[in-house]
Each structure stands twice: as C-alpha cells, then as structure tokens.
Design a protein around this motif. Structure first.
Motif, PDB file in Angstrom:
ATOM      1  N   ILE A  74      55.472  37.061  36.916  1.00  0.00           N
ATOM      2  CA  ILE A  74      54.397  36.136  37.618  1.00  0.00           C
ATOM      3  C   ILE A  74      54.215  34.986  36.924  1.00  0.00           C
ATOM      4  CG2 ILE A  74      53.646  37.816  39.057  1.00  0.00           C
ATOM      5  CD1 ILE A  74      51.150  38.134  37.166  1.00  0.00           C
ATOM      6  N   LEU A  75      55.248  34.037  36.301  1.00  0.00           N
ATOM      7  CA  LEU A  75      55.026  32.996  35.600  1.00  0.00           C
ATOM      8  C   LEU A  75      54.461  31.897  36.419  1.00  0.00           C
ATOM      9  CD1 LEU A  75      58.032  32.581  33.403  1.00  0.00           C
ATOM     10  CD2 LEU A  75      55.924  33.143  32.521  1.00  0.00           C
ATOM     11  N   GLY A  76      53.475  30.906  36.019  1.00  0.00           N
ATOM     12  CA  GLY A  76      53.100  30.128  36.939  1.00  0.00           C
ATOM     13  C   GLY A  76      51.794  30.504  37.527  1.00  0.00           C
ATOM     14  N   MET A  77      51.370  31.790  37.566  1.00  0.00           N
ATOM     15  CA  MET A  77      50.229  32.192  38.295  1.00  0.00           C
ATOM     16  C   MET A  77      48.894  31.862  37.330  1.00  0.00           C
ATOM     17  SD  MET A  77      51.093  33.515  40.953  1.00  0.00           S
ATOM     18  CE  MET A  77      52.484  34.203  41.902  1.00  0.00           C
ATOM     19  N   PRO A  78      48.039  31.929  37.951  1.00  0.00           N
ATOM     20  CA  PRO A  78      46.642  31.633  37.346  1.00  0.00           C
ATOM     21  C   PRO A  78      46.422  32.653  35.675  1.00  0.00           C
ATOM     22  CG  PRO A  78      46.092  31.883  39.550  1.00  0.00           C
ATOM     23  CD  PRO A  78      47.689  32.389  39.267  1.00  0.00           C
ATOM     24  N   LEU A  79      46.066  32.082  34.722  1.00  0.00           N
ATOM     25  CA  LEU A  79      45.699  32.891  33.668  1.00  0.00           C
ATOM     26  C   LEU A  79      44.178  33.383  33.891  1.00  0.00           C
ATOM     27  CD1 LEU A  79      46.541  30.326  30.834  1.00  0.00           C
ATOM     28  CD2 LEU A  79      48.137  32.067  31.793  1.00  0.00           C
ATOM     29  N   CYS A  80      44.227  34.672  33.646  1.00  0.00           N
ATOM     30  CA  CYS A  80      43.042  35.621  33.747  1.00  0.00           C
ATOM     31  C   CYS A  80      42.791  36.330  32.508  1.00  0.00           C
ATOM     32  CB  CYS A  80      43.090  36.439  35.018  1.00  0.00           C
ATOM     33  SG  CYS A  80      43.343  35.563  36.578  1.00  0.00           S
ATOM     34  N   ASP A  81      42.124  35.645  31.732  1.00  0.00           N
ATOM     35  CA  ASP A  81      41.974  36.190  30.403  1.00  0.00           C
ATOM     36  C   ASP A  81      40.402  36.884  30.471  1.00  0.00           C
ATOM     37  OD1 ASP A  81      44.071  35.116  29.678  1.00  0.00           O
ATOM     38  OD2 ASP A  81      43.399  33.609  28.330  1.00  0.00           O
ATOM     39  N   TYR A  82      40.619  38.365  30.310  1.00  0.00           N
ATOM     40  CA  TYR A  82      39.289  38.963  30.341  1.00  0.00           C
ATOM     41  C   TYR A  82      38.916  39.134  28.872  1.00  0.00           C
ATOM     42  CZ  TYR A  82      40.035  39.746  35.136  1.00  0.00           C
ATOM     43  OH  TYR A  82      40.377  39.512  36.435  1.00  0.00           O
ATOM     44  N   PHE A  83      37.568  38.859  28.474  1.00  0.00           N
ATOM     45  CA  PHE A  83      36.938  38.988  27.093  1.00  0.00           C
ATOM     46  C   PHE A  83      35.455  39.610  27.352  1.00  0.00           C
ATOM     47  CE2 PHE A  83      35.644  34.743  29.232  1.00  0.00           C
ATOM     48  CZ  PHE A  83      34.448  34.479  28.620  1.00  0.00           C
ATOM     49  N   SER A  84      34.969  39.763  26.259  1.00  0.00           N
ATOM     50  CA  SER A  84      33.377  40.260  25.946  1.00  0.00           C
ATOM     51  C   SER A  84      32.943  39.179  25.209  1.00  0.00           C
ATOM     52  CB  SER A  84      33.483  41.634  25.320  1.00  0.00           C
ATOM     53  OG  SER A  84      33.983  41.566  23.888  1.00  0.00           O
ATOM     54  N   ALA A  85      31.431  39.181  25.803  1.00  0.00           N
ATOM     55  CA  ALA A  85      30.592  38.354  25.241  1.00  0.00           C
ATOM     56  C   ALA A  85      28.826  38.713  25.276  1.00  0.00           C
ATOM     57  CB  ALA A  85      30.670  36.700  25.990  1.00  0.00           C
ATOM     58  N   THR A  86      28.351  38.141  24.294  1.00  0.00           N
ATOM     59  CA  THR A  86      26.899  38.763  24.416  1.00  0.00           C
ATOM     60  C   THR A  86      25.999  38.563  25.497  1.00  0.00           C
ATOM     61  OG1 THR A  86      26.169  36.843  23.002  1.00  0.00           O
ATOM     62  CG2 THR A  86      26.702  38.741  21.873  1.00  0.00           C
ATOM     63  N   ASP A  87      26.439  37.586  26.222  1.00  0.00           N
ATOM     64  CA  ASP A  87      25.580  37.109  27.437  1.00  0.00           C
ATOM     65  C   ASP A  87      26.333  36.024  28.059  1.00  0.00           C
ATOM     66  OD1 ASP A  87      25.023  34.614  26.128  1.00  0.00           O
ATOM     67  OD2 ASP A  87      22.905  35.580  25.421  1.00  0.00           O
ATOM     68  N   ASP A  88      25.822  35.592  29.416  1.00  0.00           N
ATOM     69  CA  ASP A  88      26.106  34.690  30.430  1.00  0.00           C
ATOM     70  C   ASP A  88      26.438  33.295  29.726  1.00  0.00           C
ATOM     71  OD1 ASP A  88      26.369  36.963  32.010  1.00  0.00           O
ATOM     72  OD2 ASP A  88      24.938  35.748  33.550  1.00  0.00           O
ATOM     73  N   GLN A  89      25.444  32.940  28.701  1.00  0.00           N
ATOM     74  CA  GLN A  89      25.477  31.585  28.103  1.00  0.00           C
ATOM     75  C   GLN A  89      26.427  31.607  27.034  1.00  0.00           C
ATOM     76  OE1 GLN A  89      21.665  30.311  26.382  1.00  0.00           O
ATOM     77  NE2 GLN A  89      22.876  28.580  25.306  1.00  0.00           N
ATOM     78  N   ALA A  90      26.803  32.528  26.332  1.00  0.00           N
ATOM     79  CA  ALA A  90      27.724  32.721  25.483  1.00  0.00           C
ATOM     80  C   ALA A  90      29.121  32.706  25.998  1.00  0.00           C
ATOM     81  CB  ALA A  90      27.745  34.070  24.427  1.00  0.00           C
ATOM     82  N   ALA A  91      29.381  33.480  27.066  1.00  0.00           N
ATOM     83  CA  ALA A  91      30.319  33.508  27.963  1.00  0.00           C
ATOM     84  C   ALA A  91      30.948  31.979  28.458  1.00  0.00           C
ATOM     85  CB  ALA A  91      30.444  34.478  29.012  1.00  0.00           C
ATOM     86  N   VAL A  92      29.950  31.267  29.007  1.00  0.00           N
ATOM     87  CA  VAL A  92      30.347  30.020  29.469  1.00  0.00           C
ATOM     88  C   VAL A  92      30.510  28.949  28.487  1.00  0.00           C
ATOM     89  CG1 VAL A  92      29.178  27.946  30.815  1.00  0.00           C
ATOM     90  CG2 VAL A  92      28.876  30.256  31.637  1.00  0.00           C
ATOM     91  N   GLU A  93      29.921  29.256  27.386  1.00  0.00           N
ATOM     92  CA  GLU A  93      30.325  28.261  26.237  1.00  0.00           C
ATOM     93  C   GLU A  93      31.791  28.208  25.784  1.00  0.00           C
ATOM     94  OE1 GLU A  93      27.596  29.121  23.018  1.00  0.00           O
ATOM     95  OE2 GLU A  93      25.888  28.328  24.170  1.00  0.00           O
ATOM     96  N   ILE A  94      32.393  29.222  26.181  1.00  0.00           N
ATOM     97  CA  ILE A  94      33.758  29.530  25.797  1.00  0.00           C
ATOM     98  C   ILE A  94      34.570  28.339  26.477  1.00  0.00           C
ATOM     99  CG2 ILE A  94      34.628  30.713  27.771  1.00  0.00           C
ATOM    100  CD1 ILE A  94      35.409  31.233  23.884  1.00  0.00           C
ATOM    101  N   LEU A  95      33.949  27.716  27.589  1.00  0.00           N
ATOM    102  CA  LEU A  95      34.752  26.523  27.941  1.00  0.00           C
ATOM    103  C   LEU A  95      34.870  25.431  27.030  1.00  0.00           C
ATOM    104  CD1 LEU A  95      33.199  26.798  31.643  1.00  0.00           C
ATOM    105  CD2 LEU A  95      35.302  27.404  31.015  1.00  0.00           C
ATOM    106  N   LEU A  96      33.940  25.485  26.270  1.00  0.00           N
ATOM    107  CA  LEU A  96      33.984  24.250  25.073  1.00  0.00           C
ATOM    108  C   LEU A  96      35.276  24.586  24.190  1.00  0.00           C
ATOM    109  CD1 LEU A  96      30.231  24.157  24.701  1.00  0.00           C
ATOM    110  CD2 LEU A  96      31.657  22.602  26.113  1.00  0.00           C
ATOM    111  N   THR A  97      35.854  25.653  24.127  1.00  0.00           N
ATOM    112  CA  THR A  97      36.830  25.972  23.279  1.00  0.00           C
ATOM    113  C   THR A  97      38.314  25.609  23.911  1.00  0.00           C
ATOM    114  OG1 THR A  97      35.683  27.592  22.251  1.00  0.00           O
ATOM    115  CG2 THR A  97      37.787  27.783  21.835  1.00  0.00           C
ATOM    116  N   PRO A  98      39.124  24.715  23.577  1.00  0.00           N
ATOM    117  CA  PRO A  98      40.357  24.646  24.200  1.00  0.00           C
ATOM    118  C   PRO A  98      41.222  25.730  23.997  1.00  0.00           C
ATOM    119  CG  PRO A  98      39.690  22.532  22.688  1.00  0.00           C
ATOM    120  CD  PRO A  98      38.742  23.819  22.520  1.00  0.00           C
ATOM    121  N   GLY A  99      41.855  25.977  25.435  1.00  0.00           N
ATOM    122  CA  GLY A  99      42.667  27.259  24.998  1.00  0.00           C
ATOM    123  C   GLY A  99      41.786  28.605  25.587  1.00  0.00           C
ATOM    124  N   GLY A 100      40.569  28.455  25.533  1.00  0.00           N
ATOM    125  CA  GLY A 100      39.816  29.788  26.094  1.00  0.00           C
ATOM    126  C   GLY A 100      39.572  30.747  25.222  1.00  0.00           C
TER     127      GLY A 100
END
Length: 162
Positions: free
Chosen positions: A12-38
């Motif tokens: 399924i090349l070309g499909m959306p990347l869906c990287d599942y990850f753990s974080a301490t809370d919603d704010q920490a999870a959203v801050e991942i958007l500041l990291t290029p590449g996720g």
C-alpha cells in the motif's frame, strides 16, 4: 517491527502514514507535530503503519477486540478525536480510546490471533489487501505498544500524515 508489517508497506505504498505512539498526555502528543518526521524522529515508542486509519479502522478493531458494535466503539470518548488544529495539518494527531488501550494491553496472543480474522475482513482492511497474518502482526504490535503505554501511565495516539 514484527515480521509481515513490511508487507503492508509494500502493498500500500502511497497510502497515509499512520504512526501509532504513546505519550504522557494530549499536549505532549500534539507537540510531536513540532518534530519533523513525526514520533519516530522524536524517539518515542512507535508502531509504524500505513493506512490503518485511527478513526474508522481503529474503531472497527476496537469493536472486534472488545465485542461491542462499531457504533459503540466509534462513540466512546477519545475515539478518533482530532487533537491538533485541522488548519495546521496534515500531519494530524488523533487520540485512541482508553477502552481500546486496556483491551489491547490485556489481550493474550491467542486473543489477538482470534481477532485477526474478523478484523482483516472489515471493509477498510480488505480494501488495502491486508491478510489475516499481517492483521495478526498489526494487532500484536499495537498490543505491545498498549502494554508499554499502560506500564508507564501513558495513552496512545496516531500521527496521521500523507
């Protein structure tokens, strides 16, 4: 990454990347958007998937593993909830339910194998050509992530990008 997930990438090349990850809370999870590449670049605990979307496909997986209906799973708090601002993405950060995290964390390998077949027959997974074996690998990877998240008092999220 478990054997077989590379087959998902290959089919399924070309499909959306869906990287599942753990974080301490919603704010920490959203801050991942500041990291290029996720989350993978942020050295978080991550399961790299393609096209296992955090809204429909994950609610279907939750329905299978918890024995509820898709409607019930999709209406639970945090089910596919967009946490990032839509105008800022993609990528986006989406939450997973605590019910799913608990069910995955508690599931035995036999439970995951039993859930793989009905999960692989959902419309979303059938359309991508994911086999029962690959679905079992996906469930096992997500269960491992959920177990590690629960052990460190974290929640699960999806970084969704094109």
């Amino acid at each position: 990454m478990p054997a077989g997930l590379s087959a998902v990438d290959a089919t399924i090349l070309g499909m959306p990347l869906c990287d599942y990850f753990s974080a301490t809370d919603d704010q920490a999870a959203v801050e991942i958007l500041l990291t290029p590449g996720g989350p993978g670049q942020a050295e978080l605990d991550v399961v790299f998937l393609k096209n296992i979307d955090p809204v429909v496909a994950v609610a279907q997986l939750e329905a299978v593993i918890t024995g509820c209906s898709y409607e019930e799973a999709s209406e639970r708090p945090r089910s596919g909830q967009l946490l990032s601002e839509p105008e800022d993405g993609p990528p986006f950060v989406v939450s997973l339910t605590d019910t799913l995290i608990d069910a995955l964390a508690a599931a035995s390998k036999d439970d995951l194998v039993r859930c793989a077949e009905p999960s692989s027959k959902t419309e979303e997974l059938r359309q991508t050509g994911i086999t029962v074996e690959v679905t079992a690998d996906v469930l096992e990877a997500l269960a491992g992530l959920a177990q590690r998240a629960r052990a460190s008092n974290q929640r699960l999220y999806c970084w969704w990008a094109l």
